[in-house]
Write an enzyme that holds these catalytic residues in place. Structure first.
Site, PDB file in Angstrom:
ATOM      1  N   GLU A 157     -50.001  17.703  74.362  1.00 28.05           N
ATOM      2  CA  GLU A 157     -50.611  16.392  74.197  1.00 28.05           C
ATOM      3  C   GLU A 157     -51.857  16.206  75.059  1.00 28.05           C
ATOM      4  OE1 GLU A 157     -48.994  11.767  73.966  1.00 28.05           O
ATOM      5  OE2 GLU A 157     -47.620  13.421  74.395  1.00 28.05           O
ATOM      6  N   SER A 208     -48.009   3.873  74.230  1.00 27.77           N
ATOM      7  CA  SER A 208     -46.760   3.139  74.474  1.00 27.77           C
ATOM      8  C   SER A 208     -46.528   3.018  75.970  1.00 27.77           C
ATOM      9  CB  SER A 208     -45.593   3.865  73.808  1.00 27.77           C
ATOM     10  OG  SER A 208     -45.792   3.956  72.414  1.00 27.77           O
ATOM     11  N   ARG A 223     -52.140  16.075  84.785  1.00 25.98           N
ATOM     12  CA  ARG A 223     -51.605  14.711  84.822  1.00 25.98           C
ATOM     13  C   ARG A 223     -51.239  14.401  86.265  1.00 25.98           C
ATOM     14  NH1 ARG A 223     -47.052  11.400  84.620  1.00 25.98           N
ATOM     15  NH2 ARG A 223     -47.141   9.719  83.055  1.00 25.98           N
TER      16      ARG A 223
END
Length: 387
Positions: A157, A208, A223
Site C-alpha cells: 500500500e 478510514s 511509515r
C-alpha cells in the site's frame, strides 16, 4: 465550480507528460487499470488509449470495446459509483501509448456489485490479473478468484501510494497546492506550489484511518506514525450523531454548523487568551466540552455536531502530523486521502494549524488527486511488470 470544490475542467490537457518504457515494453493486454480497495472507498484508475489506429480498432474484440464505452461514457455507475470527471488527465503517455486517465470511486461496501459487473462484462476474457492494493485486495481476493476467475496481484500500500504521487506530480506540474490566508474567508485561496524538489517530505494519508510516511527519496520511505482516528471515524460518528448516511451529507451538514456551540474554547475557561502559554481564546480547549451541560445540549443542532466532529478529527490529525514532522526534521507535509474530497473546511483547518503552531516553519500541502494515488501506483506497476 468554486475554488473550494476544485477545478471544473480536466487537470491535464497539454502534451508534455511522462512516458514510461520509451515505447519499448511487452505491454499488458488492454484494458489497463489499477485498484486501491480501502476500508471505506474503492478507487479505480483506468487508462483509455486515444491513439487507437484503424487497424487496431478493426482487431479490437467486442468485450474490450464494451468495457471502454461503459467506463468512459458514464459519470455514474449504479447507485454509488462515480467518475471524477474534473480529475481526468488527457494526453498521458504511458508505455508508448497516449491516452486519458479516468478516476473512478465507489464505496467498498459495494464491492460485490463491482465483482458482478466485472463478471457481466467478461473481464476475465481480457486479463487474468488485476493489480490491486489496500486491505480489500486481501479481503476480496477469494471473491475475485471464484466469481470472476481473476487473480488479484496484491501490492504494498505505501509503495503504491508513493509511486502514484511521484507519477502524477511528474505528469501534472500543478498537482500540488497550498491554502493562502486559510483563516480569512475573504482572502483565502488555493495557490500552486512547486513540488519539483520535494525531498524530504511527510505524507499524511487520511483514509478510514491515518498513516504518516516520511519520504527521504523516491525509494527511501517508511511509515513513522499514524492514528485510528481518521475519515472513517468522522463519518461513523456523524452517522451516529446526526443520522446522515454518506460522507457528502456529513460534510454538507458540517459546512452549515458552528462547532463553538459544541466545543469548549480557551476563552470559555479563561475569559480570553491564555497569554502565558500563547493560547488564543479561539483555540479549542475541550472538544465536545460544552455537551456535558444540559443547557448547551438544548441549543445545538445536528449541523453543529457534524462541524465539531470534523474539527475534532482534523485537529487531532494536524497535531500528530506536526509533532511527527518536528521529530523528523521535515518542513513539508503533504496531506492526501479521500477524507479531503469536497472538504475545504478540513484543508483550511490543517493549513492554519500547521502554520500557526509551527510559527511558519511548517507548510501544509495538498494534491489535486487526493485519494487516487494508490490506484495510480498499481496502474504503473502493471506496466512496469510487463517490461
Amino acid at each position: 465550480m468554486s475554488a473550494d470544490s476544485g477545478p471544473s475542467k480536466p487537470l491535464c490537457n497539454g502534451t508534455s507528460t511522462i512516458e514510461m518504457c520509451n515505447g519499448y515494453c511487452s505491454k499488458p493486454h488492454m484494458p489497463w487499470f489499477g485498484m486501491d480497495i480501502g476500508g471505506t472507498l474503492a478507487k479505480l484508475v483506468y487508462f483509455e488509449p486515444t491513439d487507437v489506429t484503424p487497424d487496431e480498432e478493426e482487431l479490437e474484440v467486442e468485450t474490450l470495446r464494451t468495457i471502454r464505452r461503459y467506463l468512459t461514457s458514464n459519470v455514474a455507475y449504479g447507485s454509488d459509483g462515480v467518475r471524477d470527471v474534473h480529475l481526468e488527465m488527457k494526453n498521458v503517455k504511458l508505455a508508448g501509448r497516449v491516452g486519458t486517465l479516468h478516476f473512478i470511486r465507489f464505496p467498498t461496501a459495494s464491492m460485490k456489485s463491482f465483482i458482478e459487473l466485472a463478471k457481466e462484462k467478461k473481464l476475465a476474457t481480457l486479463a487474468d490479473t488485476i493489480c490491486a492494493t489496500g486491505g480489500g485486495a486481501y479481503k476480496f481476493e477469494e471473491d475475485f478468484n471464484k466469481e470472476v476467475e481473476l487473480a488479484l496481484h496484491k501490492l504494498d500500500e505505501l509503495q503504491m501510494l508513493i509511486q502514484g504521487i511521484n507519477f502524477i506530480d511528474d505528469t501534472y506540474p500543478s498537482e500540488c497546492f497550498y491554502w493562502a490566508h486559510p483563516d480569512d474567508e475573504e482572502q483565502c485561496k488555493k495557490v500552486p506550489f512547486d513540488f519539483s524538489d520535494p525531498y524530504p517530505y511527510l505524507v499524511v494519508n487520511i483514509g478510514s484511518g491515518v498513516s504518516i510516511i516520511a519520504v527521504k527519496s523516491q525509494g527511501d520511505y517508511a511509515r513513522v506514525s499514524g492514528t485510528s482516528l481518521g475519515g472513517g471515524t468522522f463519518l461513523g460518528l456523524c452517522c451516529l450523531l446526526t443520522g446522515c448516511n454518506t460522507f457528502e451529507e456529513a460534510i454538507e451538514m458540517a459546512a452549515q454548523g458552528d462547532s463553538k456551540k459544541v466545543d469548549k474554547l480557551v476563552k470559555d475557561i479563561y475569559g480570553g487568551d491564555y497569554d502565558k502559554f500563547n493560547l488564543p481564546g479561539h483555540v479549542v480547549a475541550s472538544s465536545f466540552g460544552h455537551m456535558m451541560c444540559e443547557d448547551h445540549r438544548k441549543t445545538v443542532c445536528k449541523e453543529d455536531l457534524a462541524r465539531s466532529t470534523l474539527v475534532t478529527i482534523t485537529n487531532n490529525i494536524g497535531s500528530i502530523a506536526r509533532m511527527t514532522a518536528l521529530n523528523h526534521g521535515i518542513n513539508k507535509v503533504v496531506f492526501v486521502g479521500n477524507f479531503l474530497r469536497v472538504n475545504p473546511i478540513a484543508m483550511k483547518l490543517l493549513a492554519y494549524a500547521m502554520e500557526y503552531w509551527s510559527k511558519g516553519q511548517l507548510k501544509a500541502l495538498f494534491l489535486e488527486h487526493e485519494g487516487h494515488f494508490g490506484a495510480v501506483g498499481c496502474l504503473i506497476e502493471l506496466i512496469k511488470e510487463k517490461r
